[in-house]
Design a protein around this motif. Sequence first.
Motif, PDB file in Angstrom:
ATOM      1  N   GLU A 124       0.828  -1.207   0.000  1.00  0.00           N
ATOM      2  CA  GLU A 124       0.000   0.000   0.000  1.00  0.00           C
ATOM      3  C   GLU A 124       0.862   1.257   0.000  1.00  0.00           C
ATOM      4  N   LEU A 125       1.963   1.247   0.771  1.00  0.00           N
ATOM      5  CA  LEU A 125       2.859   2.397   0.788  1.00  0.00           C
ATOM      6  C   LEU A 125       3.487   2.601  -0.587  1.00  0.00           C
ATOM      7  N   LEU A 126       3.931   1.528  -1.216  1.00  0.00           N
ATOM      8  CA  LEU A 126       4.492   1.649  -2.562  1.00  0.00           C
ATOM      9  C   LEU A 126       3.479   2.269  -3.525  1.00  0.00           C
ATOM     10  N   GLU A 127       2.258   1.849  -3.447  1.00  0.00           N
ATOM     11  CA  GLU A 127       1.230   2.392  -4.326  1.00  0.00           C
ATOM     12  C   GLU A 127       0.997   3.874  -4.053  1.00  0.00           C
ATOM     13  N   ARG A 128       1.005   4.253  -2.764  1.00  0.00           N
ATOM     14  CA  ARG A 128       0.809   5.665  -2.410  1.00  0.00           C
ATOM     15  C   ARG A 128       1.999   6.518  -2.862  1.00  0.00           C
ATOM     16  N   LEU A 129       3.207   5.984  -2.700  1.00  0.00           N
ATOM     17  CA  LEU A 129       4.394   6.719  -3.133  1.00  0.00           C
ATOM     18  C   LEU A 129       4.373   6.964  -4.636  1.00  0.00           C
ATOM     19  N   ARG A 130       4.055   5.931  -5.386  1.00  0.00           N
ATOM     20  CA  ARG A 130       4.038   6.064  -6.843  1.00  0.00           C
ATOM     21  C   ARG A 130       2.928   7.012  -7.297  1.00  0.00           C
ATOM     22  N   ALA A 131       1.790   6.975  -6.620  1.00  0.00           N
ATOM     23  CA  ALA A 131       0.708   7.900  -6.960  1.00  0.00           C
ATOM     24  C   ALA A 131       1.103   9.349  -6.680  1.00  0.00           C
ATOM     25  N   ALA A 132       1.992   9.551  -5.687  1.00  0.00           N
ATOM     26  CA  ALA A 132       2.444  10.899  -5.333  1.00  0.00           C
ATOM     27  C   ALA A 132       3.610  11.372  -6.198  1.00  0.00           C
TER      28      ALA A 132
END
Length: 252
Positions: A124-132
């Motif tokens: 989930e953190l990886l997905e949030r980082l990439r979205a940011a």
Amino acid sequence: MSASVPPVSVVLSRRELDAALFDLDGVVTRTAEVHAAAWTRLFNPYLGPSRPFTPEDYQRYVDGRPRLDGIRCFLESRGLALPEGSPEDGAEAETVRGLGQRKNAYFLEALAREGVGVYASSVELLERLRAAGFRTAVVTASRNGAAVLKAGRLEHLFDARVDGVEAGRLGLPGKPAPDTFLEAARRLGVVPARAVVLEDARAGVEAGRRGGFGRVLGVRRSGPEGALVAAGADVEVTDLAAVHVEGGGTGR
């Protein structure tokens, strides 16, 4: 926020950082437990029953290091020595390289049997980082990095991979040397001061600190509180759900 989710204590902002470099085993995947079991199976026949291979031995001497470095480091810690051997040595050889082959066979056997578990909060953190707008890389000493990523269906989450195979091909020393992290930053096109390293191993934390990275985040899955900070992390968390992501940078 659910009571089961740790409170936010770390903020990664695009105003300060461009990339995130993740260790694999123990940070994104649960394969650290498989590795630890394989190391225990490998070393205990060489040790007396009063001094078996322990979780502390795993964290101090082998976790995060290239396989052969871990073997050398642990054997030295117990006053043991084996011939180095040659790359052609099989798993039955009583050499450092033979033990390396044997340990890998134990790991692959367990991986085939148990599969690859992942930490949902890390994904989930990886997905949030990439979205940011963060660029992401995985940096692992494992020579099985590609296989683990594929088994865990994680390849799409990383823009670059520097694993044990790549390090060997390029002649890069492993953690605690910073070279593999620096290579990942180079591949992402970012300067170390604008990247965060996320690591669960003392050797990896030390590598991040020595590489001059902007942030070093310790992920404490086991071991004493504060050990990763003592090794060089800016802060440590027990779950990456504790990390908040802010946009606001220039984007990719």
